[in-house]
Design a protein around this motif. Structure first.
Motif: not given
Length: 237
Positions: A53-56, A110-116, A138-139
């Protein structure tokens, strides 16, 4: 209810930024807009569930530890750079690093959440030393966190940014190093433009150096202008 004597905390992440030393880091996150950093989550928090949910959200609050100042203790009064380094204010009327609990906060985009591999947050605007431990993420919530009519005391306006010029040799070196570090001109402008020198240490024509990425950026002050004279690899890099 009795308060605990100490609260045990451990980092949840670590920052990877271009700022390799305290000298040269702009003193607020709003002065590093557009400069990229990474927030690398540490085990056991480096799993997709912790950032679901952080990408929102467009921005985040980073709560961090002033880890490079842990051995210096705290002071009841400090000399904020914005007051010329001469006037004292209470530590709780400042964002000084010399605090009873060495905790700071910065807001970043925040530009990107990377999960690789694990979890990496690609952010910009962090005024943080490379290797800074993050205590919490924290958001940023606009309606709650942005207060249009808030007063800023003695820091009610951003500092003026000094012009930066380059010697002929430094211009050539800048072009060379930009192949590896495309954001280098912006990082240099942020590190030098707001004058990292202490108020008591501002000699005209003296040569200074600041570590950015794996580079040593040497510069001199001439009037209101900063002149970058060389950009070379740090010893040992």
């Amino acid at each position: 209810m009795q308060s605990p004597a100490a609260l045990a905390m451990q980092p949840v992440a670590v920052v990877r930024s271009p700022f390799r030393e305290k000298f040269g880091i702009p003193r607020q996150s709003g002065l590093t807009v557009g400069i990229s950093s990474e927030v690398v989550l540490l085990p056991p928090y480096d799993i997709a569930q912790t950032v679901q949910g952080l990408e929102g959200f467009s921005h985040l609050w980073l709560l961090f530890a002033f880890h490079a100042n842990l051995d210096r203790g705290w002071k009841p009064t400090v000399r904020p750079p914005r007051l010329g380094g001469n006037r004292r204010v209470g530590v709780f009327a400042s964002r000084s690093t010399h605090r009873p609990n060495p905790i700071g906060l910065s807001v970043v985009a925040l530009h990107q959440v990377r999960l690789e591999v694990g979890v990496v947050l690609q952010v910009s605007g962090a005024d943080l030393l490379d290797g800074t431990p993050i205590l919490d993420i924290k958001p940023y919530i606009p309606f709650a966190d942005a207060i249009p009519d808030a007063r800023g005391g003695y820091v009610d306006a951003p500092p003026e940014q000094s012009p930066i010029t380059y010697s002929e040799a430094a211009q050539a070196q800048l072009l060379e190093h930009r192949q590896r570090w495309p954001e280098l001109p912006n990082v240099i402008a942020a590190a030098l433009g707001y004058d990292p020198r202490p108020a008591y240490h501002q000699a005209e024509g003296r040569r200074y150096g600041v570590a950015l990425y794996d580079l040593d950026v040497a510069w001199e002050q001439h009037g209101q202008q900063k002149v970058v004279v060389s950009i070379t690899r740090l010893v040992g890099e």
